[in-house]
Scaffold this active site. Structure first.
Site, PDB file in Angstrom:
ATOM      1  CG  ASP A 195      -1.824   1.227   1.259  1.00 18.68           C
ATOM      2  OD1 ASP A 195      -2.386   1.573   0.207  1.00 18.68           O
ATOM      3  OD2 ASP A 195      -1.949   1.855   2.332  1.00 18.68           O
ATOM      4  CD  GLU A 279      -5.796   0.506  -3.526  1.00 21.14           C
ATOM      5  OE1 GLU A 279      -7.003   0.683  -3.319  1.00 21.14           O
ATOM      6  OE2 GLU A 279      -4.908   0.840  -2.709  1.00 21.14           O
ATOM      7  CB  CYS A 332     -12.330  -5.492   9.476  1.00 19.41           C
ATOM      8  SG  CYS A 332     -11.564  -6.437  10.830  1.00 19.41           S
ATOM      9  CB  CYS A 335     -14.439  -9.902  10.878  1.00 13.40           C
ATOM     10  SG  CYS A 335     -14.786  -8.118  10.945  1.00 13.40           S
ATOM     11  CB  CYS A 354     -13.874  -8.847  14.900  1.00 19.06           C
ATOM     12  SG  CYS A 354     -12.752  -7.803  13.963  1.00 19.06           S
ATOM     13  CG  ASP A 361      -0.997   3.754   6.160  1.00 15.28           C
ATOM     14  OD1 ASP A 361      -1.971   4.100   5.479  1.00 15.28           O
ATOM     15  OD2 ASP A 361      -0.263   4.566   6.755  1.00 15.28           O
TER      16      ASP A 361
END
Length: 440
Positions: A195, A279, A332, A335, A354, A361
């Site tokens: 990222d 990305e 997340c 989860c 959760c 990041d």
């Protein structure tokens, strides 16, 4: 494959003077031919008769320049290497092709001063130049032997050599040759998600963070002071030119430092794992946020992605690129719940489902890794399957075992969010996610 190299050169005083004349001649030919094309295309009589003006190509302009050289006023053009003039006409043809294809704006006039470049034709039939190249010397037409500091000398003799001068007054030679790929680096185990950001240049899914040096931010105060001093000088005076050179040297230093940091970071990322998940970023849209435009440009995230892609190809790594619409920061990684209320200022957050606390990041890098591996498996590309490698400005498709993977052009931009991160966006017609596999 085509590999380019750019090396620092130190021409003699007589060579610098001759290069300055070549730079001026190239600028003169570009501007005169651009005006001739524009006047012919917008000719009112032709437009009234045929509905459009006359389109002039490089062949007609070359004939016209031959007549111009016979004019005593422009006889100095005969003292310039003819290959340089030919390359200027070809460059202008390419500029107009890009304009009519929608890839670039209308070609502009070239201004005197600042950076400039000319391209020499390296004749392989000239025995003396070939012998000098084999001996480690670069001999250019009319210039003769030129001193070059080789950091990496091409193994093959080039056909074209570009000599350029930047705003800091430094000379460089650039060339592209067809070379065999070097031996691939030893295979690394596992995969890593990357990222990119402004606070840290790159954040890896293993928790490692690569610092953003922010060279422009560090030098902004000094750069502003120099630019204020330049604005007080009389334009065109000797002090103005000397002060402009000082500004150019500082800007070149900032660019060099940024480029060095990007190369170190990209090599560190490529060596980290066998599969690299990144990305897709719409940098052109990101810099429209004027509060972050300077920081985003200073980080150079688009150039970092480009370096990761080609270095991964050279090193035998695979690259999986996910859609820009995938909510990597808001999801997340424990989860899968999506936090729609997450804002840019929130550097850490706790999942309401959760109760897991995330570093923004690192969580995004973990999600990029998971999504990249999922798309990697969904497309089914691997050893013995379809191989896909990005080609700058074009598309490239290979099929194997009836596997066909559509590829995106280098100029493709997503206009609306797709239903799935691995599916093409509406009106796009190509996949947002693609795999770069070495050996293509």
């Amino acid at each position: 494959m085509q590999r380019a190299c750019r090396q620092r050169c130190y021409p003699k005083r007589s060579q610098r003077q001759l290069l300055a004349r070549h730079f001026g001649a190239a600028r003169f030919v570009w501007n005169r031919c651009l005006r001739a094309r524009s006047d012919a295309y917008h000719d009112p009589e032709l437009t009234e008769m045929f509905g459009r003006g006359l389109s002039i190509g490089s062949i007609e302009l070359s004939r016209w320049l031959t007549e111009v050289k016979r004019d005593p006023e422009f006889s100095w053009l005969s003292e310039i290497d003819s290959g340089v003039i030919t390359q200027v006409l070809r460059d202008q043809d390419a500029a107009f092709r890009n304009f009519f294809a929608g890839r670039a704006k209308y070609p502009k006039r070239r201004k005197r001063g600042g950076s400039a470049a000319v391209r020499f034709v390296f004749d392989h039939r000239h025995a003396g130049k070939v012998k000098a190249w084999d001996a480690g010397t670069l001999v250019l037409p009319l210039l003769g032997p030129i001193k070059v500091v080789w950091s990496r000398r091409p193994s093959v003799m080039p056909k074209l050599v570009t000599v350029s001068i930047d705003s800091a007054g430094r000379f460089h030679v650039s060339m592209a040759v067809s070379e065999t790929l070097p031996t691939a680096a030893p295979a690394s185990a596992g995969a890593v998600g990357v990222d990119v950001g402004v606070k840290d240049l790159a954040i890896l899914s293993n928790g490692e963070k690569i610092e953003n040096p922010a060279h422009l931010r560090r030098k902004t105060r000094y750069l502003k002071r120099l630019q204020r001093g330049l604005s007080r000088k009389t334009k065109g005076s000797g002090r103005y030119r000397a002060h402009r050179r000082r500004v150019g040297r500082l800007q070149a230093k900032i660019a060099d430092c940024r480029r060095d940091a990007q190369h170190q970071a990209s090599r560190r990322i490529v060596d980290a794992a066998q599969i690299i998940c990144i990305e897709t970023l719409n940098v052109k849209g990101m810099v429209k946020n004027h509060r972050l435009a300077r920081a985003i440009s200073d980080a150079g995230v688009s150039e970092l992605h480009r370096q990761i892609i080609y270095k991964a190809d050279w090193s035998g790594r695979s690259v999986s690129r996910i859609s820009q619409w995938f909510p990597s920061s808001k999801t997340c990684s424990a989860c899968g719940a999506v936090n729609d209320a997450l804002q840019l200022k929130d550097r850490s957050w706790t999942c309401s489902s959760c109760s897991t606390t995330h570093d923004r990041d690192v969580n995004a890098a973990n999600n990029i890794l998971a999504e990249g591996l999922r798309c990697f498996a969904e497309i089914g590309v691997g050893p013995g399957g379809a191989e896909l490698m990005r080609v700058e400005g074009d598309t490239h498709r290979r099929t194997a075992a009836k596997a066909v993977v559509p590829t995106a052009s280098a100029e493709t931009r997503t206009v609306s969010a797709p239903d799935s991160p691995c599916e093409p966006a509406p009106n796009q017609g190509v996949a947002n996610t693609w795999i770069s596999e070495a050996g293509d």
